[in-house]
Design a protein around this motif. Structure first.
Motif, short mmCIF file in Angstrom:
data_model
loop_
_atom_site.label_atom_id
_atom_site.label_comp_id
_atom_site.label_asym_id
_atom_site.label_seq_id
_atom_site.Cartn_x
_atom_site.Cartn_y
_atom_site.Cartn_z
N GLN A 68 54.82 41.02 38.10
CA GLN A 68 54.36 40.87 39.47
C GLN A 68 53.03 41.59 39.64
OE1 GLN A 68 57.36 41.73 42.40
NE2 GLN A 68 55.89 41.88 44.09
N VAL A 69 51.99 40.86 40.07
CA VAL A 69 50.68 41.44 40.29
C VAL A 69 50.12 40.92 41.62
CG1 VAL A 69 50.21 41.67 37.82
CG2 VAL A 69 49.45 39.62 39.03
N ARG A 70 48.97 41.49 41.99
CA ARG A 70 48.30 41.11 43.23
C ARG A 70 46.85 40.79 42.92
NH1 ARG A 70 50.02 39.40 48.23
NH2 ARG A 70 48.38 39.71 49.75
N GLU A 71 46.32 39.75 43.52
CA GLU A 71 44.91 39.46 43.34
C GLU A 71 44.08 40.52 44.08
OE1 GLU A 71 46.09 36.88 46.94
OE2 GLU A 71 47.03 37.83 45.20
N ASP A 72 42.87 40.74 43.61
CA ASP A 72 41.99 41.75 44.20
C ASP A 72 40.66 41.09 44.58
OD1 ASP A 72 40.86 44.13 45.01
OD2 ASP A 72 40.33 44.78 42.98
N PRO A 73 40.36 41.03 45.90
CA PRO A 73 41.13 41.61 47.00
C PRO A 73 42.33 40.74 47.37
CG PRO A 73 39.25 40.43 47.87
CD PRO A 73 39.12 40.38 46.38
N PRO A 74 43.31 41.31 48.08
CA PRO A 74 44.43 40.50 48.55
C PRO A 74 43.93 39.33 49.39
CG PRO A 74 44.92 42.82 48.82
CD PRO A 74 43.48 42.74 48.42
N PHE A 75 44.57 38.21 49.26
CA PHE A 75 44.18 36.97 49.94
C PHE A 75 42.78 36.52 49.50
CE2 PHE A 75 47.11 39.08 52.99
CZ PHE A 75 48.16 38.19 52.88
N GLY A 76 42.43 36.85 48.25
CA GLY A 76 41.12 36.48 47.73
C GLY A 76 41.01 35.04 47.29
N GLY A 77 42.10 34.28 47.46
CA GLY A 77 42.06 32.87 47.13
C GLY A 77 42.74 32.55 45.81
#
Length: 201
Positions: A68-77
């Motif tokens: 589980q990871v998150r794009e940077d920035p969040p909601f960056g597309g």
């Protein structure tokens, strides 16, 4: 198709997005057939060597064995999410499944894509095409080296269009029936796609 015949692949599952047309609700938490849409995506990726779930909202967790990871920035597309997902795979398989987590029936769609790999030849990937002729770039299998090279060539992925990322790739189109390409972008989509969709309690 026997498991031994399935081409080795990883999976990058995209669970981010603001869902503005759905009033901001977490689309991946919608339940269809007793399972969340993100759960369906994970099930569709069961044959993958490494599964990365990108952008799952706060308060929700991925099952054991799923990165589980998150794009940077969040909601960056979606392109930023794809880049983050690829970066989380230390030892890439030859192919990478890119799959949005708002599809209602991804299991059957992914099965058809995987079966089509044998006909890919020297192409850079296979992309689902709906009955209106639209390519579904977030329902596709890409050669990992080609996709990673495209991400590097793009530079900053924040806000980039997926078509820009994949524009230089040679893709084989895999026609799929509308039911297998159905996603949830608006409240009406949930009604049309299935009568058994509700928000996770």
């Amino acid at each position: 198709m026997r498991d031994a015949e399935v081409a080795p692949h990883d999976a990058v599952l995209l669970a981010g997005g603001r869902a503005s047309r759905m009033g901001g609700v977490d689309k991946t938490a919608l339940v269809s057939g007793g399972q969340t849409l993100s759960g369906h995506a994970i099930a569709a990726a069961a044959g993958a060597r490494t599964v990365v779930l990108v952008g799952l909202r706060a308060g929700r967790t991925a099952p054991a064995g799923v990165v589980q990871v998150r794009e940077d920035p969040p909601f960056g597309g979606p392109v930023a999410a794809i880049a983050a997902g690829l970066a989380a795979v230390a030892d890439p398989a030859p192919w990478t499944l890119v799959l949005a987590c708002d599809l209602v029936r991804p299991e059957a769609a992914v099965d058809r894509l995987v079966r089509a790999i044998t006909g890919a030849g020297g192409a850079d990937g296979l992309v689902a095409v709906d009955e209106d002729g639209r390519r579904q770039h977030l329902l596709a299998l890409y050669r990992s080296d080609a996709l990673r090279a495209a991400v590097r060539a793009l530079g900053d992925p924040t806000g980039a269009a997926v078509r820009r990322l994949t524009g230089g790739l040679r893709l084989v189109e895999v026609p799929l029936p509308a039911a297998l390409c159905a996603d949830v972008d608006e409240p009406e989509d949930a009604v049309r796609a299935t009568a058994d969709v509700r928000l996770l309690d």
